[in-house]
Scaffold this active site. Sequence first.
Site, PDB file in Angstrom:
ATOM      1  CD  GLU A 136      12.985   0.990  -4.265  1.00  0.00           C
ATOM      2  OE1 GLU A 136      11.698   0.794  -3.771  1.00  0.00           O
ATOM      3  OE2 GLU A 136      13.083   0.913  -5.428  1.00  0.00           O
ATOM      4  CE  LYS A 138      16.607   5.172 -14.057  1.00  0.00           C
ATOM      5  NZ  LYS A 138      17.138   4.305 -14.921  1.00  0.00           N
ATOM      6  CG  ASP A 140      21.610  -0.583 -17.070  1.00  0.00           C
ATOM      7  OD1 ASP A 140      20.432  -0.151 -17.713  1.00  0.00           O
ATOM      8  OD2 ASP A 140      22.757  -0.337 -17.656  1.00  0.00           O
ATOM      9  CE1 TYR A 246      10.013 -10.823  -8.792  1.00  0.00           C
ATOM     10  CE2 TYR A 246      11.884 -11.679  -7.151  1.00  0.00           C
ATOM     11  CZ  TYR A 246      10.734 -11.936  -8.271  1.00  0.00           C
ATOM     12  OH  TYR A 246      11.153 -13.168  -8.837  1.00  0.00           O
ATOM     13  CE  LYS A 334      17.648   9.119 -15.890  1.00  0.00           C
ATOM     14  NZ  LYS A 334      17.144   9.534 -17.344  1.00  0.00           N
ATOM     15  CB  CYS A 425      44.449 -24.356 -27.210  1.00  0.00           C
ATOM     16  SG  CYS A 425      42.804 -24.048 -27.928  1.00  0.00           S
ATOM     17  CB  CYS A 428      41.554 -28.301 -28.151  1.00  0.00           C
ATOM     18  SG  CYS A 428      42.899 -27.575 -28.862  1.00  0.00           S
ATOM     19  CB  CYS A 441      45.025 -23.392 -30.923  1.00  0.00           C
ATOM     20  SG  CYS A 441      44.416 -24.933 -30.630  1.00  0.00           S
ATOM     21  CB  CYS A 447      41.117 -26.905 -31.657  1.00  0.00           C
ATOM     22  SG  CYS A 447      40.458 -25.274 -30.648  1.00  0.00           S
TER      23      CYS A 447
END
Length: 691
Positions: A136, A138, A140, A246, A334, A425, A428, A441, A447
Amino acid sequence: MPVVDENEENPYLRDPPTDFGPVEALSETAAREQVERLREAIREHDRRYYVESEPLIADRTYDALFGRLRELESEFDLSHPDSPTRSVGGEPVEEFETVEHVAPMLSIEGSGDVEDVREFDDRVQREVGDVRYVCEPKFDGVSMEFVYEEGHLERAVTRGDGREGDDVTRNARTIGAVPQHLHGDYPDFLAVRGEVYMPKDAFQAYNRERIERGEEPFANPRNATAGTIRQLDPAVVAERPLAVFYFDVLAASELADTQYAELERLPDWGLRIADHVELAADIDEAIDYRDRMLEGRDELDYEIDGTVIKVDDREAREELGRTARHDRYAFAYKFPARAEVTPIVDVAVQVGRTGRLTPVALLEPVDVGGVTVSRASLHNPEEIAEKNVNIGDTVRVQRAGDVIPYVEEVVEKDSEGHYELPDACPVCDSPVERDGPMAFCTGGLGCDAQLRRSIEYYASDDGLDLEGLGERSVRQLVDAGLLDSVADLYELDRADLTDLEGWGKTSAENLLAEIDASREPPLPDFLSALGIPLVGPTTARELAREFETVEAFREAAETDPERLERVSDVGDTVAETIHEFFLSEANAAVVDDVLEHVSPQAVAIDTGDELAGLTFVFTGSLEDMTRGEAQDLVETHGANATSSVSGNTDYLVAGENPGATKQEDARDNDVPILDASEFRTLLEENGIDHE
């Protein structure tokens, strides 16, 4: 509760109607039946979406069904703990309860050395003979226990110390990939181990949103997941894009003979497993699996740091047993850490409190000096053009002063040209103006990003220190339309706050009391809180000392910048910045509005002469006082405290985690550097009590 005919096709599964009639027209019996059908259908849609990745309906149709169910449950008081509507969150909790696991959640012995993998296989063969292995990814992420009784989610618990963990059931209910009720022919009792994670594409998108809102982005997907799961407010968890795989049955009323058979059954119950699970005939096939996963890890939408090799046969697993720390039937092979070189996935543009636009590279997570990073500064448009860096390029990442990641160079050019900042921007849509290498901006406090940051700064430790008004609460108040400027803080009332999710009477009254107590702030704190660029607490104290009233300061700021230059710690650049701040009609209007509610107070500073003529600069954190308190202390005894080192500086006081630049400037100018202990000794030698 009405009996639902299981042979009758659920009308809300395929091509469901969404033109519902008025709720008032339904009898209670009809409402209950519709509720049951909707719950059943929504659970199936969740399974199709999260487990099968084959949705039957569009998102908009799903939202309509979900909304109807919530409406019916509210109108007819039909809420239920297992209802899909519980996934929207609930009231915040004060703390998590500690719960013992059904079965130990032990760690996995592991190594990146293939010889260690073969030694694991040798031991297994010596003790139980030839075996097959389940291989499977591993993950993180964050490991958790999910317990189902009679198919209902009873609790969800963090791994903790492997024996007990935190009960985070209310948070887990908000995750779409966690079914509230199992599907199919499930066992009466099931405790299953899963890995909660944030998909890489969702993580990058969510980080981009945070950056563009002016919020601090997450460092990497695992940190984002761990921080989210432990939120005390389920509503926060509900808005973040978490998913679950799972991968192990910890306990069940019915157990399969093999791990692989168990995994095959989980999707039938609505529990999603990883796509890349394989059965290996021997250790060579398991090693080959790991090598293939390493080669293809960048194509996955989730972070993995290796593969897990488990004995498949349950009887053999029991015979192998476990140590106090790990199961002896499993081994993690690993991957080597990613080192410094990684592709740029996207570029987000952060809008700061002053309107400055900062481009941030969003990266495939990479190890830099032992720290996993997923973003790096691109600094400014000129540097981007100079390095010819763009989305898709593979770059080398370094950390400045072992803290801030930045893109050092392009290693592999996979794009055309370099990244260009937008003309408008991203928050805004106001025009962007260039000032030398910088971009800004022009929306000012119109803004949302600048507005939120200005309010956050006003309430921060460097401002008026309004407890209870942090990043999240400011965003919530702005988004709710309650804050259009800093001055609106003083117009809030209890009803405004208690109408918002997560606010109770006590928290609302505490915040209002904090705001009310800030109506007569000390002038130095007020000047700092305004967020004038380059004016922090130290400069604000010097300005307050010189001008004594906000009116006198403002007159000089608006009409006489040369007068400002004569103030200690204020040069021509700072003076011009203050002048430009008040020339802005938007900024001036904000200050006017705030002064309608507050009356800054002059602060009389009685100074002694023990340190007269000395100039101090402070960097890092001191053990027994804040930097601000240290600056006030030396100033009270006749010294000057400035923010930058120059030839006129007498001492640089360096506490823990000091800034590298100030220390380099001190060495360049032959300025003595004192540590915290030497600073205290200097005070004592001059008869100054620092307790």
